[in-house]
Write a protein that holds these residues in place. Sequence first.
Motif, PDB file in Angstrom:
ATOM      1  N   MET A 179     -16.220  -9.003  60.921  1.00 21.20           N
ATOM      2  CA  MET A 179     -17.527  -9.576  60.676  1.00 21.20           C
ATOM      3  C   MET A 179     -18.075  -8.996  59.376  1.00 21.20           C
ATOM      4  O   MET A 179     -18.007  -7.807  59.129  1.00 21.20           O
ATOM      5  N   THR A 180     -18.621  -9.861  58.556  1.00 14.94           N
ATOM      6  CA  THR A 180     -19.183  -9.452  57.279  1.00 14.94           C
ATOM      7  C   THR A 180     -20.667  -9.184  57.421  1.00 14.94           C
ATOM      8  O   THR A 180     -21.377  -9.927  58.079  1.00 14.94           O
ATOM      9  N   ASN A 181     -21.124  -8.123  56.809  1.00 17.15           N
ATOM     10  CA  ASN A 181     -22.546  -7.812  56.807  1.00 17.15           C
ATOM     11  C   ASN A 181     -23.241  -8.556  55.684  1.00 17.15           C
ATOM     12  O   ASN A 181     -22.710  -8.693  54.582  1.00 17.15           O
ATOM     13  N   TRP A 182     -24.463  -9.003  55.962  1.00 16.77           N
ATOM     14  CA  TRP A 182     -25.304  -9.700  55.006  1.00 16.77           C
ATOM     15  C   TRP A 182     -26.577  -8.906  54.798  1.00 16.77           C
ATOM     16  O   TRP A 182     -27.012  -8.168  55.685  1.00 16.77           O
ATOM     17  N   TYR A 183     -27.179  -9.090  53.640  1.00 23.08           N
ATOM     18  CA  TYR A 183     -28.454  -8.463  53.296  1.00 23.08           C
ATOM     19  C   TYR A 183     -29.345  -9.539  52.700  1.00 23.08           C
ATOM     20  O   TYR A 183     -28.852 -10.521  52.148  1.00 23.08           O
ATOM     21  N   TYR A 184     -30.641  -9.360  52.798  1.00 24.24           N
ATOM     22  CA  TYR A 184     -31.569 -10.302  52.180  1.00 24.24           C
ATOM     23  C   TYR A 184     -32.682  -9.519  51.511  1.00 24.24           C
ATOM     24  O   TYR A 184     -32.973  -8.384  51.874  1.00 24.24           O
ATOM     25  N   ALA A 185     -33.281 -10.138  50.503  1.00 25.75           N
ATOM     26  CA  ALA A 185     -34.368  -9.503  49.754  1.00 25.75           C
ATOM     27  C   ALA A 185     -35.681 -10.179  50.122  1.00 25.75           C
ATOM     28  O   ALA A 185     -35.761 -11.402  50.217  1.00 25.75           O
ATOM     29  N   GLU A 186     -36.686  -9.338  50.327  1.00 22.66           N
ATOM     30  CA  GLU A 186     -38.018  -9.842  50.649  1.00 22.66           C
ATOM     31  C   GLU A 186     -39.039  -8.918  50.005  1.00 22.66           C
ATOM     32  O   GLU A 186     -39.011  -7.706  50.237  1.00 22.66           O
ATOM     33  N   ASN A 187     -39.908  -9.485  49.182  1.00 20.88           N
ATOM     34  CA  ASN A 187     -40.940  -8.708  48.490  1.00 20.88           C
ATOM     35  C   ASN A 187     -40.365  -7.526  47.722  1.00 20.88           C
ATOM     36  O   ASN A 187     -40.925  -6.425  47.750  1.00 20.88           O
ATOM     37  N   GLY A 188     -39.230  -7.732  47.083  1.00 21.52           N
ATOM     38  CA  GLY A 188     -38.632  -6.702  46.257  1.00 21.52           C
ATOM     39  C   GLY A 188     -37.879  -5.620  47.011  1.00 21.52           C
ATOM     40  O   GLY A 188     -37.426  -4.659  46.413  1.00 21.52           O
ATOM     41  N   GLN A 189     -37.755  -5.767  48.331  1.00 10.71           N
ATOM     42  CA  GLN A 189     -37.020  -4.790  49.133  1.00 10.71           C
ATOM     43  C   GLN A 189     -35.791  -5.430  49.743  1.00 10.71           C
ATOM     44  O   GLN A 189     -35.795  -6.618  50.067  1.00 10.71           O
ATOM     45  N   ARG A 190     -34.756  -4.620  49.917  1.00 11.33           N
ATOM     46  CA  ARG A 190     -33.521  -5.086  50.542  1.00 11.33           C
ATOM     47  C   ARG A 190     -33.554  -4.775  52.026  1.00 11.33           C
ATOM     48  O   ARG A 190     -33.935  -3.674  52.423  1.00 11.33           O
ATOM     49  N   PHE A 191     -33.136  -5.751  52.833  1.00  9.65           N
ATOM     50  CA  PHE A 191     -33.071  -5.573  54.279  1.00  9.65           C
ATOM     51  C   PHE A 191     -31.665  -5.894  54.765  1.00  9.65           C
ATOM     52  O   PHE A 191     -30.979  -6.723  54.203  1.00  9.65           O
ATOM     53  N   GLY A 192     -31.251  -5.269  55.826  1.00 11.93           N
ATOM     54  CA  GLY A 192     -29.931  -5.477  56.399  1.00 11.93           C
ATOM     55  C   GLY A 192     -29.323  -4.130  56.703  1.00 11.93           C
ATOM     56  O   GLY A 192     -29.974  -3.101  56.527  1.00 11.93           O
ATOM     57  N   PRO A 193     -28.119  -4.122  57.166  1.00  9.52           N
ATOM     58  CA  PRO A 193     -27.256  -5.289  57.311  1.00  9.52           C
ATOM     59  C   PRO A 193     -27.662  -6.150  58.505  1.00  9.52           C
ATOM     60  O   PRO A 193     -28.295  -5.682  59.439  1.00  9.52           O
ATOM     61  N   CYS A 194     -27.269  -7.426  58.411  1.00 11.84           N
ATOM     62  CA  CYS A 194     -27.471  -8.345  59.514  1.00 11.84           C
ATOM     63  C   CYS A 194     -26.305  -9.328  59.515  1.00 11.84           C
ATOM     64  O   CYS A 194     -25.499  -9.354  58.594  1.00 11.84           O
ATOM     65  N   THR A 195     -26.245 -10.111  60.559  1.00 12.14           N
ATOM     66  CA  THR A 195     -25.175 -11.101  60.669  1.00 12.14           C
ATOM     67  C   THR A 195     -25.627 -12.408  60.028  1.00 12.14           C
ATOM     68  O   THR A 195     -26.820 -12.630  59.797  1.00 12.14           O
ATOM     69  N   LEU A 196     -24.684 -13.281  59.772  1.00 15.29           N
ATOM     70  CA  LEU A 196     -25.009 -14.600  59.252  1.00 15.29           C
ATOM     71  C   LEU A 196     -25.892 -15.342  60.252  1.00 15.29           C
ATOM     72  O   LEU A 196     -26.823 -16.044  59.868  1.00 15.29           O
ATOM     73  N   GLU A 197     -25.615 -15.176  61.524  1.00 14.08           N
ATOM     74  CA  GLU A 197     -26.432 -15.807  62.562  1.00 14.08           C
ATOM     75  C   GLU A 197     -27.883 -15.330  62.474  1.00 14.08           C
ATOM     76  O   GLU A 197     -28.819 -16.122  62.622  1.00 14.08           O
ATOM     77  N   GLN A 198     -28.095 -14.058  62.201  1.00 12.27           N
ATOM     78  CA  GLN A 198     -29.460 -13.548  62.054  1.00 12.27           C
ATOM     79  C   GLN A 198     -30.145 -14.148  60.826  1.00 12.27           C
ATOM     80  O   GLN A 198     -31.342 -14.436  60.868  1.00 12.27           O
ATOM     81  N   LEU A 199     -29.401 -14.363  59.736  1.00  7.09           N
ATOM     82  CA  LEU A 199     -29.969 -15.037  58.576  1.00  7.09           C
ATOM     83  C   LEU A 199     -30.385 -16.454  58.947  1.00  7.09           C
ATOM     84  O   LEU A 199     -31.462 -16.918  58.582  1.00  7.09           O
ATOM     85  N   ARG A 200     -29.518 -17.149  59.680  1.00  9.39           N
ATOM     86  CA  ARG A 200     -29.829 -18.512  60.114  1.00  9.39           C
ATOM     87  C   ARG A 200     -31.089 -18.537  60.970  1.00  9.39           C
ATOM     88  O   ARG A 200     -31.919 -19.440  60.838  1.00  9.39           O
ATOM     89  N   GLU A 201     -31.216 -17.555  61.863  1.00  9.46           N
ATOM     90  CA  GLU A 201     -32.395 -17.485  62.730  1.00  9.46           C
ATOM     91  C   GLU A 201     -33.662 -17.277  61.904  1.00  9.46           C
ATOM     92  O   GLU A 201     -34.693 -17.890  62.172  1.00  9.46           O
ATOM     93  N   ARG A 202     -33.591 -16.414  60.890  1.00  4.16           N
ATOM     94  CA  ARG A 202     -34.740 -16.191  60.013  1.00  4.16           C
ATOM     95  C   ARG A 202     -35.095 -17.482  59.282  1.00  4.16           C
ATOM     96  O   ARG A 202     -36.268 -17.823  59.134  1.00  4.16           O
ATOM     97  N   ALA A 203     -34.089 -18.207  58.811  1.00  8.67           N
ATOM     98  CA  ALA A 203     -34.332 -19.464  58.109  1.00  8.67           C
ATOM     99  C   ALA A 203     -34.964 -20.493  59.053  1.00  8.67           C
ATOM    100  O   ALA A 203     -35.917 -21.179  58.681  1.00  8.67           O
ATOM    101  N   ALA A 204     -34.451 -20.596  60.256  1.00  3.51           N
ATOM    102  CA  ALA A 204     -34.991 -21.555  61.228  1.00  3.51           C
ATOM    103  C   ALA A 204     -36.436 -21.233  61.582  1.00  3.51           C
ATOM    104  O   ALA A 204     -37.230 -22.133  61.868  1.00  3.51           O
ATOM    105  N   ALA A 205     -36.789 -19.954  61.547  1.00  2.00           N
ATOM    106  CA  ALA A 205     -38.160 -19.526  61.860  1.00  2.00           C
ATOM    107  C   ALA A 205     -39.073 -19.617  60.640  1.00  2.00           C
ATOM    108  O   ALA A 205     -40.251 -19.288  60.729  1.00  2.00           O
ATOM    109  N   GLY A 206     -38.529 -20.062  59.499  1.00  2.00           N
ATOM    110  CA  GLY A 206     -39.335 -20.181  58.289  1.00  2.00           C
ATOM    111  C   GLY A 206     -39.548 -18.874  57.555  1.00  2.00           C
ATOM    112  O   GLY A 206     -40.384 -18.780  56.672  1.00  2.00           O
TER     113      GLY A 206
END
Length: 70
Positions: free
Chosen positions: A1-28
């Motif tokens: 499984m590959t770890n993913w990271y995302y940036a929000e307000n200039g900060q890096r968050f993660g690691p998380c799964t691709l599924e968690q990224l999808r969930e964040r996107a679905a929640a807006g």
Amino acid sequence: MTNWYYAENGQRFGPCTLEQLRERAAAGKLGAGDMVWQEGAPQWVPYGSLPAGAAGPARADAPAAADTPH
């Protein structure tokens, strides 16, 4: 499984799964222009640039393909 990271307000968050990224996107909470990075990737990319299968379903505020002008 590959770890993913995302940036929000200039900060890096993660690691998380691709599924968690999808969930964040679905929640807006993660938009097409928000930057994401996968371990081993050369650079950060916009979430919306991921292949449709990787990014998951479009956000609710994105128009459906049938609604786009021809």
